[in-house]
Design an enzyme around this catalytic site. Sequence first.
Site, short mmCIF file in Angstrom:
data_model
loop_
_atom_site.label_atom_id
_atom_site.label_comp_id
_atom_site.label_asym_id
_atom_site.label_seq_id
_atom_site.Cartn_x
_atom_site.Cartn_y
_atom_site.Cartn_z
N SER A 41 0.87 -1.19 0.06
CA SER A 41 -0.08 0.01 -0.06
C SER A 41 0.83 1.31 -0.06
CB SER A 41 -0.74 0.10 1.18
OG SER A 41 -1.97 -0.87 1.11
N GLY A 47 -2.10 11.13 -0.86
CA GLY A 47 -2.47 12.67 -0.05
C GLY A 47 -0.96 13.00 0.45
N GLU A 114 -6.89 17.90 4.21
CA GLU A 114 -7.45 16.79 3.68
C GLU A 114 -8.78 16.71 4.84
OE1 GLU A 114 -4.52 13.38 1.82
OE2 GLU A 114 -4.92 13.19 3.69
N HIS A 242 -12.81 4.41 1.74
CA HIS A 242 -12.40 5.65 1.24
C HIS A 242 -13.69 5.99 0.21
CE1 HIS A 242 -10.35 8.77 -0.58
NE2 HIS A 242 -9.45 8.95 0.27
N ARG A 289 -13.86 10.96 6.87
CA ARG A 289 -14.30 9.86 5.85
C ARG A 289 -15.49 8.97 6.10
NH1 ARG A 289 -8.39 7.58 4.20
NH2 ARG A 289 -7.94 9.49 3.61
N HIS A 350 -10.56 0.65 2.04
CA HIS A 350 -9.11 1.35 1.97
C HIS A 350 -8.22 1.01 3.06
CE1 HIS A 350 -6.77 4.61 0.98
NE2 HIS A 350 -6.92 5.34 1.92
N GLU A 374 -0.16 -0.65 9.15
CA GLU A 374 -1.27 -1.00 9.13
C GLU A 374 -1.65 -2.45 9.91
OE1 GLU A 374 -3.07 -0.05 5.13
OE2 GLU A 374 -4.99 -0.96 5.62
N ARG A 385 -9.70 6.33 11.47
CA ARG A 385 -8.38 7.00 11.06
C ARG A 385 -8.74 8.35 10.49
NH1 ARG A 385 -4.73 6.98 6.57
NH2 ARG A 385 -6.17 6.20 5.32
N SER A 390 -1.96 7.58 9.00
CA SER A 390 -1.32 6.17 9.03
C SER A 390 0.12 5.87 8.59
CB SER A 390 -2.19 4.97 8.27
OG SER A 390 -2.18 5.44 6.96
P1 FAD Z 1 2.40 -1.90 3.25
O1 FAD Z 1 2.95 -0.76 2.52
O2 FAD Z 1 0.97 -2.46 2.50
O3 FAD Z 1 3.50 -3.17 2.97
C1 FAD Z 1 2.96 -4.42 3.43
C2 FAD Z 1 4.30 -5.51 2.91
O4 FAD Z 1 4.17 -6.77 3.61
C3 FAD Z 1 4.53 -5.83 1.43
O5 FAD Z 1 5.99 -5.71 1.43
C4 FAD Z 1 4.00 -7.16 1.39
O6 FAD Z 1 4.72 -7.84 0.23
C5 FAD Z 1 4.60 -7.55 2.58
N1 FAD Z 1 3.66 -8.79 2.98
C6 FAD Z 1 2.31 -8.82 3.36
N2 FAD Z 1 2.12 -9.96 3.81
C7 FAD Z 1 3.04 -10.83 3.71
C8 FAD Z 1 3.45 -12.32 3.91
N3 FAD Z 1 2.61 -13.45 4.36
N4 FAD Z 1 4.87 -12.53 3.73
C9 FAD Z 1 6.07 -11.98 3.57
N5 FAD Z 1 5.32 -10.51 2.82
C10 FAD Z 1 4.33 -10.32 3.25
N6 FAD Z 1 -1.95 6.40 4.41
C11 FAD Z 1 -1.65 8.04 4.43
O7 FAD Z 1 -1.16 8.33 5.84
N7 FAD Z 1 -1.68 8.90 3.54
C12 FAD Z 1 -1.98 8.63 2.51
O8 FAD Z 1 -1.82 9.31 1.45
C13 FAD Z 1 -2.33 7.44 2.06
N8 FAD Z 1 -2.82 7.03 0.67
C14 FAD Z 1 -3.43 5.85 0.39
C15 FAD Z 1 -3.53 5.48 -0.82
C16 FAD Z 1 -4.06 4.02 -1.12
C17 FAD Z 1 -4.46 3.84 -2.38
C18 FAD Z 1 -3.82 3.13 -0.31
C19 FAD Z 1 -4.14 1.84 -0.46
C20 FAD Z 1 -3.60 3.62 0.85
C21 FAD Z 1 -3.29 4.90 1.47
N9 FAD Z 1 -2.88 4.96 2.74
C22 FAD Z 1 -2.32 6.17 3.03
C23 FAD Z 1 -2.59 4.02 3.81
C24 FAD Z 1 -1.13 3.64 3.75
O9 FAD Z 1 -0.71 3.85 2.71
C25 FAD Z 1 -0.90 2.24 4.50
O10 FAD Z 1 -1.54 2.18 5.63
C26 FAD Z 1 0.55 2.15 4.70
O11 FAD Z 1 1.29 2.35 3.45
C27 FAD Z 1 0.83 0.65 5.15
O12 FAD Z 1 2.29 0.41 5.39
P2 FAD Z 1 2.69 -0.75 5.91
O13 FAD Z 1 4.19 -0.69 5.88
O14 FAD Z 1 1.98 -1.37 7.00
O15 FAD Z 1 2.15 -1.91 4.61
C1 SIN Z 2 -6.03 10.25 0.36
O1 SIN Z 2 -5.29 10.76 -0.45
O2 SIN Z 2 -7.18 10.55 0.07
C2 SIN Z 2 -5.63 8.92 1.11
C3 SIN Z 2 -5.11 9.48 2.29
C4 SIN Z 2 -5.23 8.54 3.36
O3 SIN Z 2 -5.61 7.22 3.38
O4 SIN Z 2 -4.72 8.70 4.64
#
Ligand code: FAD
Ligand code: SIN
Length: 523
Positions: A41, A47, A114, A242, A289, A350, A374, A385, A390
């Site tokens: 993600s 944003g 936002e 979202h 949201r 989302h 997450e 949230r 996040s």
């Molecule tokens: P992720 O970035 O999802 O990474 C998860 C990792 O775990 C990946 O590398 C995956 O391969 C690995 N993984 C999963 N399961 C396994 C497994 N079983 N074995 C090995 N590897 C595994 N948040 C904000 O604060 N601002 C924003 O603007 C925003 N915009 C967003 C836009 C979109 C389209 C989306 C989908 C989310 C957005 N969010 C935003 C939320 C935020 O991006 C995520 O919550 C955050 O990036 C999660 O980061 P993470 O490191 O926890 O997980």
């Molecule tokens: C967005 O850019 O609207 C996503 C932001 C977020 O999920 O925090």
Amino acid sequence: MRYEVDFLVVGSGIAGLSFALKVAPFGKVCILTKGDAAEGSTRYAQGGIAAVMYDSDSFDKHIHDTLVAGDGICDREVVEMTIREAPDRIRELVQYGVNFDRDGHGEKFDLHREGGHSEFRILHHKDNTGEEIERGLLEAARRHPNIEIKERQFAIDIITQHHLGQRVTKHTPGIECYGVYALDCDTNRIDTYLAKVTLLATGGMGNVYSTTTTPVISTGDGVAMVHRARGVLSDLEFMQFHPTSLYNPAEKPAFLITEALRGAGAVLKDRDGHEFMQKYDSRLSLAPRDIVARAIDNEMKLSGKDYLYLDARGIGRKHLIEGFPTIYAKCLSIGIDITRDMIPIRPAAHYQCGGIKVDRNGESSIKHLYAAGECSCTGLHGGNRLASNSLLEAVVYAHNAALSAIDVIKGVPFKSEVPDWNAEGMVLNEEMVLITQTKRELQEIMWNYVGIVRSDLRLQRAFDRLNLIFRETEDLYNRSVLTEPLSELRNLIACSYLIIKMARARRKNVGLHYSLDLIEKKV
Ligand code: FAD
Ligand code: SIN
């Protein structure tokens, strides 16, 4: 194969990479990631990341906005700690090589606003902030001699006393994590990774639903693993939808139209081109949201339409093209010129606010097992949230977890008596349709019965349907060689079960949990 590492990290998004970079000077780090390292993600975040960087804003205001969005059930101390730590963590991201946009003079960060934020406080990199963060962190991690990144390695289960033949229940005191079993997706071999400390940073579970902005890797693997290991999970009823994903039914995942566009002046309109948010909230299109998503859902149900509109035309051509190049290009690629046309939108699953329950140090109820990002539940988000909190939570908790883990590894030996995975007697399942069709069914059930608006009957229906799917899939699992799709399906089923269970237990409409049977009657 057997491996021994000081710090084992599952996931290479913002949470996993930030943690890895912090602990790397203190021991060997191995990052397992199930796809390409950049996929997750994080790279799709548009944003940005919320932080109070200047005196024109204040910690108190950001704290207040977070508590209001969370609908009264955030952990106040966690909120205060996270928001006060934010500027330091932002400065570290910059040191790792992440670029955020600056104002015309290049001195200050350019800040967006936002939904739910009372100030402009979102640091961003155009409208592709996540891609920039992932690039910066991944490059820094790849440069570090103590960090090894292993792609296409799928963590199946965390290893505990259960794997030493002991009976482990939710009530067993002192459950410990010794590492993980992981499937090498290229060879189909299951390896044993022993670790002194393990961090789960596996991201969200958006693929529980048929329409989601999250990438296909978001299948709740970390949450499901902790569920199977009898660890504590919390708040999974709070799935955030979202309000504005691009309506383009054939496309998966659904492309996000960032809330920052509404922050810049875009407004929601019905299919006749009329604004409607005044019927729902005085903050109009910039209400939190949950409120906006429910309003859109209601308007869609009333009109029977599949999508509504976001009108960004008032923002101006130059600002749209320069400030939101990704959205402009994406929409143009399907024939929508956002400087002239309204954007068709609908809500999409989302973000999962709940997850693996952790303390201030990011440590879970299972000893030596940490979680960040997450997949974790820190108490920051409460019932809902606040936008752009996040990415912030991920870096703050990766930092706290690293400080704790560095200390912990000093006294922890490897558990060498852990046996290897036993796959004797299993046969390869040759009918992929058993998995793909079940996954589709599951996603439709969750979307229709456990979505933005719920009811007791819908939750009961979903639970009954899920039971059948669960039994069929466990039967398949018990006789098949384990594969990534089968493992993901089991995890999606476990997450769906937990969402339904927690939604049924929540007997009040709070934040994102909204049931028709819990609407308080006015006397
Ligand atoms: P992720 O970035 O999802 O990474 C998860 C990792 O775990 C990946 O590398 C995956 O391969 C690995 N993984 C999963 N399961 C396994 C497994 N079983 N074995 C090995 N590897 C595994 N948040 C904000 O604060 N601002 C924003 O603007 C925003 N915009 C967003 C836009 C979109 C389209 C989306 C989908 C989310 C957005 N969010 C935003 C939320 C935020 O991006 C995520 O919550 C955050 O990036 C999660 O980061 P993470 O490191 O926890 O997980
Ligand atoms: C967005 O850019 O609207 C996503 C932001 C977020 O999920 O925090």
